[in-house]
Design an enzyme around this catalytic site. Structure first.
Site, PDB file in Angstrom:
ATOM      1  N   HIS A  71     -21.646   3.539  15.112  1.00  0.00           N
ATOM      2  CA  HIS A  71     -22.620   2.778  16.105  1.00  0.00           C
ATOM      3  C   HIS A  71     -22.826   3.761  17.402  1.00  0.00           C
ATOM      4  CE1 HIS A  71     -22.443  -0.871  13.566  1.00  0.00           C
ATOM      5  NE2 HIS A  71     -21.245  -0.954  14.009  1.00  0.00           N
TER       6      HIS A  71
ATOM      7  N   ASP B 185     -19.908   0.601   5.431  1.00  0.00           N
ATOM      8  CA  ASP B 185     -19.364  -0.313   6.385  1.00  0.00           C
ATOM      9  C   ASP B 185     -20.407  -1.431   6.245  1.00  0.00           C
ATOM     10  OD1 ASP B 185     -17.581  -0.097   9.168  1.00  0.00           O
ATOM     11  OD2 ASP B 185     -19.334  -1.435   9.233  1.00  0.00           O
TER      12      ASP B 185
ATOM     13  N   HIS C 294     -21.501  -3.002   8.586  1.00  0.00           N
ATOM     14  CA  HIS C 294     -22.549  -3.090   9.805  1.00  0.00           C
ATOM     15  C   HIS C 294     -23.208  -1.839   9.659  1.00  0.00           C
ATOM     16  CE1 HIS C 294     -18.962  -5.361  10.937  1.00  0.00           C
ATOM     17  NE2 HIS C 294     -19.791  -6.106  11.620  1.00  0.00           N
TER      18      HIS C 294
ATOM     19  N   ASP D 201     -15.296  -3.561   5.567  1.00  0.00           N
ATOM     20  CA  ASP D 201     -15.486  -4.798   6.072  1.00  0.00           C
ATOM     21  C   ASP D 201     -16.306  -5.563   5.172  1.00  0.00           C
ATOM     22  OD1 ASP D 201     -17.410  -2.854   6.975  1.00  0.00           O
ATOM     23  OD2 ASP D 201     -17.119  -3.771   9.233  1.00  0.00           O
TER      24      ASP D 201
END
Ligand code: OKP
Ligand code: ZN
Length: 334
Positions: A155, A190, A192, A279
């Site tokens: 991120h 991931d 996200h 995740d």
């Protein structure tokens, strides 16, 4: 295969994830994640899996991706800072001066109210990046390398951190390969969307960025990662997003992964780096996908065809993170 990790990556250990200054939940991106992974790797009892400490990388290498003022902000956390997160933000970009308060700088250099700053953030992030770099360096002698990077990185953008991320480990490692005249694919698995990595390489054809993620209309990091974000300028066509519906299962994920792998074959990179978040696992406490333990082995099997591959840890917050991770490794190795 060499597995990179340094114990100083454990120093950063906030207690809280914040929301507007209050506790949202306990901080799930904890040092224990690495302990769980190491435990499972040790249980594999493979004498060809070797743990190595990275050597601390030169800051110039981080500076290839992140701005000097952002690096200095993280480096110069005042001694009296315990555990704080910003509550107001400069958006899309404001101005800051040397004399601004620390709280103001936090709002300027972070995009997220949930990720705390502690005195150890720089030290742990520096080692986290160093692990990713040394893993990539080890690819000159090996075909596969692993970095247990934490804090995670995907991120983090050029001059702002957030989403548990400060230095974009995989981007810094990828840039190192690009500087050697090679092409890289970053495959981000991931849950996200890797908005930081996408943004950093949005204008280049030297790095192909491919991400599978939970649709950001309803998931963090929100409103990034659409199929229409394809790159710009030289980078046009080298950014590919595959948003998935919430609670997508193994079958749906696998169909999508196959499409992504076709794109990688077409690009034909010298090196593949995987932003390996765990995740998407159905028991993950903060995400929203429905991937089984067994399917992580299948992911590994699908990745096994890449000749040179670095697996860099991103997220994954369930107590089964170690099993998820070693299942991937089992798939890659067999
Ligand atoms: C990091 B990685 C929203 C809270 C957002 C941040 C999630 C960061 C995920 N209510 N928390 O990509 O696993
Ligand atoms: Zn994640």
């Amino acid at each position: 295969m060499e597995i990179f990790f340094h114990k100083n990556q454990m120093l950063y250990s906030p207690k809280n994830e914040f929301s507007s200054g209050n506790q949202l939940r306990k901080y799930v991106e904890s040092p224990n994640r690495i302990e769980l992974i190491i435990e499972e790797i040790v249980n594999l009892k493979r004498d060809d899996f070797i743990f190595k400490q990275p050597k601390l990388c030169n800051i110039e290498i981080i500076n290839n991706i992140h701005s000097t003022d952002y690096i200095n902000f993280l480096k110069e956390i005042p001694d009296n800072i315990n555990e704080v997160a910003p509550t107001a933000f400069a958006f899309p970009k404001g101005r800051i001066s040397k004399d601004s308060t620390f709280h103001a700088k936090m709002g300027y250099y972070l995009f997220d109210p949930s990720t705390p700053i502690t005195k150890d953030v720089y030290q742990s992030s520096h080692y986290s990046t160093s692990s990713a770099l040394d893993a990539v360096n080890s690819l000159s002698n090996n075909n596969l390398a692993v970095s247990l990077s934490r804090p995670p990185g995907h991120h983090a953008m050029t001059s702002v951190g957030g989403g548990y991320c400060f230095f974009n480990n995989i981007a810094i490692a990828a840039q190192q390969i690009v500087n050697q005249g090679k092409n890289v694919t970053i495959l981000d698995l991931d849950f996200h969307h890797g908005n930081g990595t996408q943004e950093i390489f949005y204008n280049t054809d030297k790095v192909q960025f491919i991400s599978l993620h939970g649709d950001t209309i309803v998931n963090y990091p929100f409103y990034w990662g659409g199929t229409d974000e394809i790159g710009e300028g030289d980078g046009k066509g080298f950014n590919l997003n595959f948003p998935l519906p919430n609670y997508a299962n193994d079958e749906k994920y696998d169909e999508t992964l196959e499409l992504a792998l076709i794109e990688i074959d077409e690009y034909n990179p010298d090196v593949v780096l995987v932003s390996m978040g765990l995740d998407c696992y159905f028991k993950d406490p903060i995400a929203g996908m429905n991937i089984s333990l067994d399917y992580y082995t299948k992911i590994g099997e699908r990745l096994a065809k890449f000749e040179k591959m670095g697996i860099i840890l991103e997220g994954g917050y369930s107590n089964d993170i170690g099993i998820c991770f070693t299942n991937v490794l089992k798939g890659v190795i067999t």
